[in-house]
Design a protein around this motif. Structure first.
Motif, short mmCIF file in Angstrom:
data_model
loop_
_atom_site.label_atom_id
_atom_site.label_comp_id
_atom_site.label_asym_id
_atom_site.label_seq_id
_atom_site.Cartn_x
_atom_site.Cartn_y
_atom_site.Cartn_z
N THR A 191 9.52 3.35 -8.21
CA THR A 191 9.54 4.14 -6.98
C THR A 191 8.12 4.36 -6.47
N LEU A 192 7.91 3.99 -5.19
CA LEU A 192 6.61 4.19 -4.54
C LEU A 192 6.72 5.39 -3.61
N PRO A 193 6.01 6.48 -3.89
CA PRO A 193 6.13 7.70 -3.07
C PRO A 193 5.16 7.76 -1.91
N LYS A 194 5.41 8.72 -1.02
CA LYS A 194 4.51 9.11 0.07
C LYS A 194 3.93 7.90 0.83
N VAL A 195 4.83 7.05 1.27
CA VAL A 195 4.40 5.88 2.05
C VAL A 195 4.28 6.29 3.51
N THR A 196 3.18 5.94 4.15
CA THR A 196 2.98 6.28 5.55
C THR A 196 2.82 5.04 6.43
N TYR A 197 2.31 3.95 5.86
CA TYR A 197 2.08 2.73 6.62
C TYR A 197 2.74 1.55 5.92
N ALA A 198 3.22 0.62 6.73
CA ALA A 198 3.86 -0.58 6.17
C ALA A 198 2.87 -1.37 5.32
N GLU A 199 1.60 -1.29 5.65
CA GLU A 199 0.60 -2.03 4.88
C GLU A 199 0.54 -1.56 3.42
N GLN A 200 0.87 -0.29 3.17
CA GLN A 200 0.91 0.19 1.79
C GLN A 200 2.06 -0.46 1.02
N VAL A 201 3.16 -0.70 1.71
CA VAL A 201 4.29 -1.39 1.09
C VAL A 201 3.91 -2.83 0.76
#
Length: 434
Positions: A191-201
């Motif tokens: 689980t990847l939390p606190k995502v704000t930008y697609a680039e982080q994904v």
């Protein structure tokens, strides 16, 4: 024209017209298959339980089940008293109570996440390293000895600059520990939390790709859930739906979108007393998530309640009624998964889920049987509805609300038949049964 006489069929368009149109739409056909592969057809857990990394132990799953049973025995010791608290009908009281007890005894947790984010907080690097390595060892042992939940994994720290390196290291320690212990289990979830930008994904997908290459794993072996906890993850500065971009940015690795009730509410300025999964702000966010995920194979999960069922019986009953009502509300809105933060939430999680599937079981079975047998009736169902009906029955079977024997008896269908209706070919959904 007499009955049985062959009808004369005439056409006007040359075959080349159809071929040209098909050729022009070939890229669209390919894009549809790539972006919207449909539901994976695997079991979806009804909940995710979060346990802080330092609190996770070899007996966590068993301990949660025992504590949940103790709460049930203390505050609603029989079917009638449990039904009275939740407002269950007389018809549902005994079967729901019996199934809840059986579930808590044999599979109290369906999905467990060892938490290294908010539930764990900042720790010295040496301590977090050791905790991540221990989590890997315990999870590997649980899968090897048959005591694991169907799904298990970790929530690392997010990809923001302040904690990025620590999150990456924790993930590396954990995954490497699993490889050393024998390999990645089939039920592994990240689980990847606190995502704000697609680039982080995309960055996280690259990280997983690098791990796969290092260990010679198949590309795409590692998937992950995206936690939606910020306003930026729903709406970008240009007004577009960021969450839809995130699904594509995962490059096929995204498995779920999990709504973070309290972080998201706080981000929008909702007062603490009104931060809940049924707040209008929460409904808006989850509706956007649901539409963005539809058809992609990515599943949506509701969040949690922070009202714990502890203290005197009256207080426990109030918390149970709240949790039961929120869970039933989510199920009606097609959010088939949520978060549970305390063992005392398990009785009402399963009571809500079991009641939901058992209440509609006979009607759904009858409609699907009529559809399968072309028997007609007072509702004219089509392939898309058959898909929904069979999906409903399969989810009920997977969680233990229904038994395959009773489903087969009322539908005349096997599980393989149900799976066939639940995952039809794309073209079948546009065909009419009229």
């Amino acid at each position: 024209m007499g009955q049985g006489q062959q009808e004369q069929v005439a056409t006007s368009l040359a075959g080349a017209v159809s071929e040209e149109i098909s050729a022009s739409l070939a890229p669209v056909d390919a894009e549809l298959e790539r972006r919207y592969p449909g539901d994976p057809g695997t079991r979806q857990p009804v909940h995710t339980v979060y346990v802080p990394g330092d609190a996770f132990a070899v007996d966590t799953i068993r301990s949660w089940g025992e504590k949940a049973l103790t709460a049930l025995d203390t505050h609603a010791p029989d079917a009638a008293s449990f039904a009275a608290v939740l407002g269950l009908s007389d018809e549902l009281a005994e079967p729901v109570h019996a199934r809840v007890r059986a579930k808590l005894e044999h599979e109290p947790i369906e999905d467990l996440r060892v938490d290294f984010e908010d539930g764990y907080g900042p720790r010295p690097d040496v301590e977090e390293d050791e905790t991540a390595a221990r989590a890997a060892r315990l999870i590997a042992e649980a899968y090897q000895n048959g005591t694991a939940a169907p799904y298990m994994g970790i929530r690392m720290k997010c990809m923001e600059a302040a904690v990025r390196d620590r999150g990456i290291r924790t993930l590396d320690v954990f995954l490497t520990g699993l490889m050393v212990a024998g390999g990645l289990p089939e039920g592994l979830v990240l689980t990847l939390p606190k995502v704000t930008y697609a680039e982080q994904v995309t960055a996280f997908a690259r990280l997983l790709e690098a791990f796969e290459k290092t260990h010679g794993l198949d590309s795409g072996r590692l998937g992950f859930e995206i936690q939606i906890e910020t306003s930026q993850s729903i709406l970008a500065t240009d007004g577009t739906a960021t969450v839809a971009r995130m699904i594509q940015a995962a490059e096929g690795r995204a498995t779920g979108l999990h709504y973070g009730t309290f972080d998201y509410s706080a981000c929008l300025g909702v007062s603490a007393a009104y931060q809940a999964s049924d707040h209008p702000a929460a409904d808006h966010a989850k509706a956007i998530m649901q539409v963005a995920a539809a058809g992609t194979g990515v599943r949506v999960s509701d969040g949690s309640t922070n009202v714990l069922p502890i203290g005197p019986t009256a207080k426990v009953h109030d918390a149970w009624r709240l949790h039961y009502g929120l869970t039933r509300r989510a199920l009606a809105r097609a959010y088939y998964q949520g978060w549970d933060m305390h063992p005392g939430h398990l009785p009402t999680r399963y009571a809500a889920v079991f009641a939901f599937y058992r209440e509609g079981f006979e009607q759904a079975a009858d409609r699907l049987a009529r559809y399968a047998n072309r028997a007609g009736g007072d509702v004219m169902d089509e392939p898309a509805t058959a898909k929904a009906l069979s999906g409903y029955l399969l989810r009920g079977l997977d969680c233990g609300a229904l038994d395959i024997g009773e489903v087969a008896r009322l539908t005349g269908l096997t599980r393989a038949d149900l799976e066939g209706y639940a995952a039809p070919r794309r073209g079948d959904l546009t065909a009419s049964t009229k």
